[in-house]
Design a protein around this motif. Structure first.
Motif, PDB file in Angstrom:
ATOM      1  N   HIS A  37      -6.604   4.246  -5.831  1.00  0.00           N
ATOM      2  CA  HIS A  37      -6.741   5.640  -5.404  1.00  0.00           C
ATOM      3  C   HIS A  37      -7.632   6.457  -6.319  1.00  0.00           C
ATOM      4  CE1 HIS A  37      -3.167   4.514  -3.047  1.00  0.00           C
ATOM      5  NE2 HIS A  37      -3.711   5.335  -2.185  1.00  0.00           N
ATOM      6  N   ARG A  47     -17.568   4.428   7.959  1.00  0.00           N
ATOM      7  CA  ARG A  47     -16.239   4.069   8.462  1.00  0.00           C
ATOM      8  C   ARG A  47     -15.831   5.007   9.598  1.00  0.00           C
ATOM      9  NH1 ARG A  47     -10.801   1.849   5.746  1.00  0.00           N
ATOM     10  NH2 ARG A  47      -9.328   2.761   7.186  1.00  0.00           N
ATOM     11  N   SER A  78      -5.057  -0.338  -0.172  1.00  0.00           N
ATOM     12  CA  SER A  78      -4.536   1.023  -0.213  1.00  0.00           C
ATOM     13  C   SER A  78      -5.686   1.935  -0.586  1.00  0.00           C
ATOM     14  CB  SER A  78      -3.411   1.114  -1.256  1.00  0.00           C
ATOM     15  OG  SER A  78      -2.741   2.343  -1.148  1.00  0.00           O
ATOM     16  N   GLY A  79      -5.527   3.233  -0.295  1.00  0.00           N
ATOM     17  CA  GLY A  79      -6.596   4.166  -0.635  1.00  0.00           C
ATOM     18  C   GLY A  79      -7.655   4.205   0.452  1.00  0.00           C
ATOM     19  N   VAL A  80      -8.843   4.688   0.110  1.00  0.00           N
ATOM     20  CA  VAL A  80      -9.836   4.941   1.149  1.00  0.00           C
ATOM     21  C   VAL A  80     -10.349   3.669   1.823  1.00  0.00           C
ATOM     22  CG1 VAL A  80     -10.659   7.174   0.317  1.00  0.00           C
ATOM     23  CG2 VAL A  80     -11.720   5.075  -0.521  1.00  0.00           C
ATOM     24  N   ASN A  98      -8.475   1.156   2.585  1.00  0.00           N
ATOM     25  CA  ASN A  98      -7.370   0.404   3.189  1.00  0.00           C
ATOM     26  C   ASN A  98      -7.810  -0.150   4.530  1.00  0.00           C
ATOM     27  OD1 ASN A  98      -7.256   2.582   4.903  1.00  0.00           O
ATOM     28  ND2 ASN A  98      -5.039   2.658   4.947  1.00  0.00           N
TER      29      ASN A  98
END
Ligand SMILES: Cc1cc2nc3c(=O)[nH]c(=O)nc-3n(C[C@H](O)[C@H](O)[C@H](O)COP(=O)(O)OP(=O)(O)OC[C@H]3O[C@@H](n4cnc5c(N)ncnc54)[C@H](O)[C@@H]3O)c2cc1C
Ligand code: HEM
Lengths: 404, 463
Positions: free
Chosen positions: A52, A92, A348-350, A352
């Motif tokens: 993160h 994304r 996890s995080g951006v 993921n």
């Protein structure tokens, strides 16, 4: 300290079947610098913090030592898995428009019936067999067919794509070895070929749109505009590979784990409604992605009293974090009813996992269809033969046979 | 639950988000005794955030936003009835319909209501509305459907700004009047306030800051327009009064509890304080009506109008209601809030108003994607993301660990270390909109007159 670094031992193929004791050692050691200058992290809270942290780059071109940058990263358009915000975010977002909410809330649900039909069909084919290879007969063909349907890739091109995918994955394999250079080169060639293939396919969809995601990608335009052809090639390749390789492992690991633990098996056989939770537990206990080898700090980053210098290769061992006793009770126990299970199976995080909602649906449907069929079966070999990659770790074959 | 299950009667006053989640948690905890929920609104618990968003856009109807149930609560529901008072000695809730509800433990979850337009005659004009309940939202949505020539929104806090956003999305002309220097400034401070002002204007809002509405004009009982403190006037068919919230505590006037305009004070375990600052053991508080000390914010009493807080606090309160001493838990959740307006997703973690400086740590105002990080005396106390919610967890961690402010530079999407600027949090007195987070000081509440409970518990305390 043994002469080999922990990282060498983790990537050593001899430890593929059971890397978990090494992961325990890794957690014990804390954040550790390896002889090659890379840093290895295997504890849950530290991995979470790093995933993160906006100063941790996914773009390995930020490495201080250019020789640690994989060949395929050095030129050509990068896919968003290897880029940072804001580029990552933009690409994304564009890719998400035709895939999920809010713009395409029905895309995955629309695939449900297909997934069920494909998996029932595959199971029908081995109904009377006494020996099955779960990988070849089931876990591989299902996600490949699904991702091809999603993207709009013709069925007949699958063998070619499989060959390319294998080469790409061998190319990102981080196991050091004599053939590293040639593997990387072959991987890069395959990636280029796949990119061209996706580019050509998008051109076709531009002229003859269909209801697949690729057609939507070339036609719809949101506030961020459309992907360029180069971006389309990279994104298409990413989706194609990320969209099935991992799911194969998840389904296979499911069959393997259920056959290893009869109590869990019986529970799921009797209560299929527990499958969503069991899939989460599989993603924790036997995750398809064991480590993320491409992170790099953009500044000196301090993590549990160790300073990871700017530009150093930073390797996050997700599968070790998933078994961290500081986060999960009885972490080496497979508990399909486990609550509070925020695993790193999808990262996890951006970054993921983009495809997590699809992967979940696929695994749930597939395993619920498979479980009744496993009734009289046992593992022919335990452990089964594993694939080479320490990153995308999973059985190459999973032979099972009818009992008695 | 730990230990023997607690037995007794539980009454929950306020049958909305906090009340429902508390009831569910009580049952989850193994409480099997009689449970009554009292709610003034005739509706079963519903969700308020959509009222200023999907409902006004016509995407959802105000009747379709019932809160999803986590489980069966097996409760008696007294809906459409107001609790009028508490008899703290006899331990009874006195309902407006005369019924007395005896309790062994009570949860106060009466939330807030919309602050009304101060002039009662003008407030009664047809076309003057507030927005707090589903009935309010149904009315407002109907007015917007009718295609008014102009909507006036008075107060540019989150609710007012979301209403303005919905109007613009529907192609309606809208004027927003805000006494403070910019929209959202009361919650987010000057830098993001200025950003919000630009955003609103870019979306065609006629935004007027630094002015107050001095009067609402009407003809034949219908709203026709408004006059501003700078002498200007507009015509409008609808005016939405979005001046913030009033805590529903009046019914507690005779209860002896530390209840007042700033909320009902409770400890970190959600137990209400009485007016002497003594903690009670049978009366608990949760949700928008509560004010509670938070260790991350120097134990100041916080009053939050946040959905997530209502849920988390209700869970802690319910757990503590049926648990004893060492099994009780503190409510320590970091405050968090979200809003969607003008195509942006805004999220906040921590308390932005508990700050002296702010820095754009990621992204930029220009891209309309950013993370603003707030600091107070050199430590991080809050972060606000605009279309960047996925980074929140990182900042939550920094807030929880009181990490130094400004945050270390080097974020991929902010290569140059940005300079921090004063966060410019205005005195709430100077705003039209109420802040949705209020720092309400360190004391349970002002101690007023001494109330003696013998012989009769009738004496009211005044403030
Ligand atoms: C339009 C709108 C938009 C919002 N958007 C967001 C958002 O985007 N994000 C966010 O985090 N939060 C948002 N909120 C805030 C969020 O809805 C509240 O924090 C939440 O509703 C608080 O729940 P509560 O149960 O504490 O109080 P309430 O929801 O206020 O419920 C209290 C209930 O108690 C009843 N009551 C009051 N007095 C009595 C009495 N004497 N006797 C019996 N019953 C009584 C009331 O009628 C009411 O039903 C929004 C609120 C509104 C109004
Ligand atoms: C069980 C199946 C799957 C697993 C375990 C898995 C796991 C992961 C993990 C761990 C990441 C994080 C990578 C990182 O942080 O660097 C990731 C990213 C990603 N996955 Fe998956 N995945 C699965 C299925 C899928 C599917 C079905 C798709 C596509 C439809 C997909 C597409 C992606 C993409 C595009 C990313 C990059 C996201 C980004 O960088 O923002 N995955 N996945």
């Amino acid at each position: 300290m043994s002469p080999e670094t922990l990282y060498q031992r983790i990537t050593d193929y001899a430890n593929r079947a059971n890397p978990y004791p090494l992961y325990a050692e890794l957690r014990e050691n804390g954040v550790t610098r390896q002889a090659d200058g890379s840093y290895l992290v295997g504890t849950y809270h530290e991995i979470a913090a790093l995933l993160h942290d906006p100063r941790i780059s996914s773009d390995s071109r930020n490495r201080a030592d250019p020789s640690t940058v994989p060949m395929f990263r050095r030129n050509s358009q990068q896919a968003f898995i290897g880029l940072d915000d804001p580029e990552h975010d933009r690409l994304r977002r564009i890719a998400m428009r035709p895939f999920g909410p809010p713009h395409s809330p029905g895309r995955i649900d629309a695939l449900r019936a297909d997934i069920t039909r494909i998996s029932d069909g595959l199971i029908d084919e081995f109904r009377d067999k006494d020996r099955i290879d779960v990988v070849e007969d089931f876990a591989y063909p299902l996600p490949v067919t699904v991702i091809c349907r999603l993207l709009g890739v013709p069925h007949e091109d699958m063998p070619q794509l499989r060959a390319w995918t294998n080469a790409v994955i061998a190319g990102v394999d981080v196991t050091p070895g004599k053939d590293e250079e040639s593997r990387q080169r072959a991987g890069q060639d395959a990636r280029a070929a796949m990119g061209e293939y996706m580019g050509d396919l998008s051109d076709k969809r531009r002229e003859n749109p269909s209801d697949d995601m690729l057609s939507a990608l070339v036609h719809d335009s949101g506030p961020d505009g459309r992907l360029t052809r180069a971006e389309l090639m990279a994104t298409g390749t990413l989706l194609l590979i990320a969209g099935h390789e991992t799911t194969v492992n998840l389904i296979t690991n499911g069959a393997l784990t259920f056959l290893r633990f009869p109590d869990a098996y019986r529970l799921l056989r009797d209560k299929p409604e527990l499958m969503p939770r069991a899939v989460e537990e599989l993603l924790r206990y036997e995750p398809p992605v064991h480590l993320l080898p491409q992170r790099t700090p953009l500044a000196d980053v301090e993590i549990s009293d160790v300073t990871v210098p700017k530009g150093a290769p930073l390797i996050l061992v997700l599968a070790a974090g998933n078994r961290d006793p500081l986060r999960f009770d009885d972490p080496d126990h497979f508990d399909p009813t486990r609550e509070d299970n925020q695993h790193f199976g999808f990262g996890s995080g951006v970054h993921n996992c983009f495809g997590a909602p699809l992967a979940r649906v696929e695994a749930q449907i597939a395993l619920n269809a498979l479980v009744p069929r496993l009734e009289d079966f046992q593992l022919s070999e335990d452990p089964p033969p594993y694939r080479r990659s320490p990153i995308l770790r999973g059985p190459r074959h999973l032979p099972i046979e009818r009992v008695g | 639950m730990t230990g023997k299950p607690w037995k007794g009667r539980i009454v929950i006053v306020g049958a909305s988000l906090a009340g429902l989640r508390a009831a569910e948690t009580l049952r989850d905890e193994g409480f099997t005794g009689p449970l009554t929920l009292v709610g003034e609104e005739p509706h079963l618990p519903y969700d308020r955030p959509p009222l200023s968003k999907q409902v006004l856009l016509g995407r959802t109807r105000a009747t379709e936003i019932g809160l999803p149930r986590r489980r069966d609560v097996d409760a008696r529901w007294k809906l459409g009835v107001r609790a009028g008072a508490i008899d703290p000695i006899e331990k009874k809730v006195i309902l407006a319909d005369g019924e007395l509800l005896p309790f062994d433990r009570l949860l106060i979850a009466t939330g807030t209501r919309a602050r009304p337009w101060p002039d009662p005659v003008e407030a009664r004009l047809d076309g003057v509305l507030t927005l707090r309940t589903s009935d309010d939202a149904a009315q407002l949505a109907e007015r917007l459907d009718a295609g008014p020539r102009r909507v006036l929104v008075i107060g540019a806090g989150f609710t007012g700004s979301e209403i303005a956003s919905a109007c613009r999305e529907r192609g309606l002309e809208v004027t927003v009047a805000e006494r403070g220097p910019s929209p959202l400034v009361g919650a987010l401070g000057g830098a993001l306030g200025a950003f919000a002002a630009k955003l609103q204007r870019a979306h065609g809002v006629d935004l007027r800051c630094g002015v107050t509405v001095t009067s609402l004009k009407g003809r034949d009982g219908r709203l026709t327009g408004a006059e501003f403190s700078d002498g200007s006037r507009i015509e409008a068919d609808v005016a939405v009064v979005a001046l913030g919230a009033v805590r529903n505590t009046e019914w507690l006037a005779g209860s002896g509890l530390a209840a007042g305009p700033r909320g009902v004070a409770c400890d970190a375990g959600c137990r209400a304080f009485n007016m002497y600052g003594i903690v009670t053991d049978d009366v608990f508080v949760a949700g928008d009506v509560a004010r509670f000390p938070h260790p991350l914010f120097e134990y100041q009493m916080l009053a939050l109008e946040h959905w997530g807080n209502a849920v988390a606090q209700a869970e802690v309160a319910a757990h503590n209601m049926v648990s004893t001493g060492p099994h009780r838990r503190p409510h320590l959740a970091v405050p968090a809030f979200w809003s969607s307006q003008f195509g942006l997703n805004i999220k906040s973690i921590g308390v932005p108003t508990f700050s002296d400086h702010v820095v754009i740590a990621q992204g930029s105002l220009r891209e309309r994607r950013l993370v603003a990080v707030y600091g107070y005396r050199g430590r991080i106390t809050a972060a606000v993301t605009v279309n960047r919610a996925k980074w929140l967890e990182h900042y939550q961690y920094l807030i929880e660990t009181a990490a130094p402010f400004p945050p270390e530079s080097g974020a991929a999407d902010r290569p140059d270390s940005a300079a921090s600027v004063p966060s410019d949090v205005p005195d709430p007195q100077l705003l039209s909109h109420g802040p949705t987070v209020a720092l309400t000081g360190h004391l349970p509440d002002r101690r007023l007159t001494l109330v003696r409970h013998e012989p009769t518990p009738t004496a009211a305390h005044r403030r």
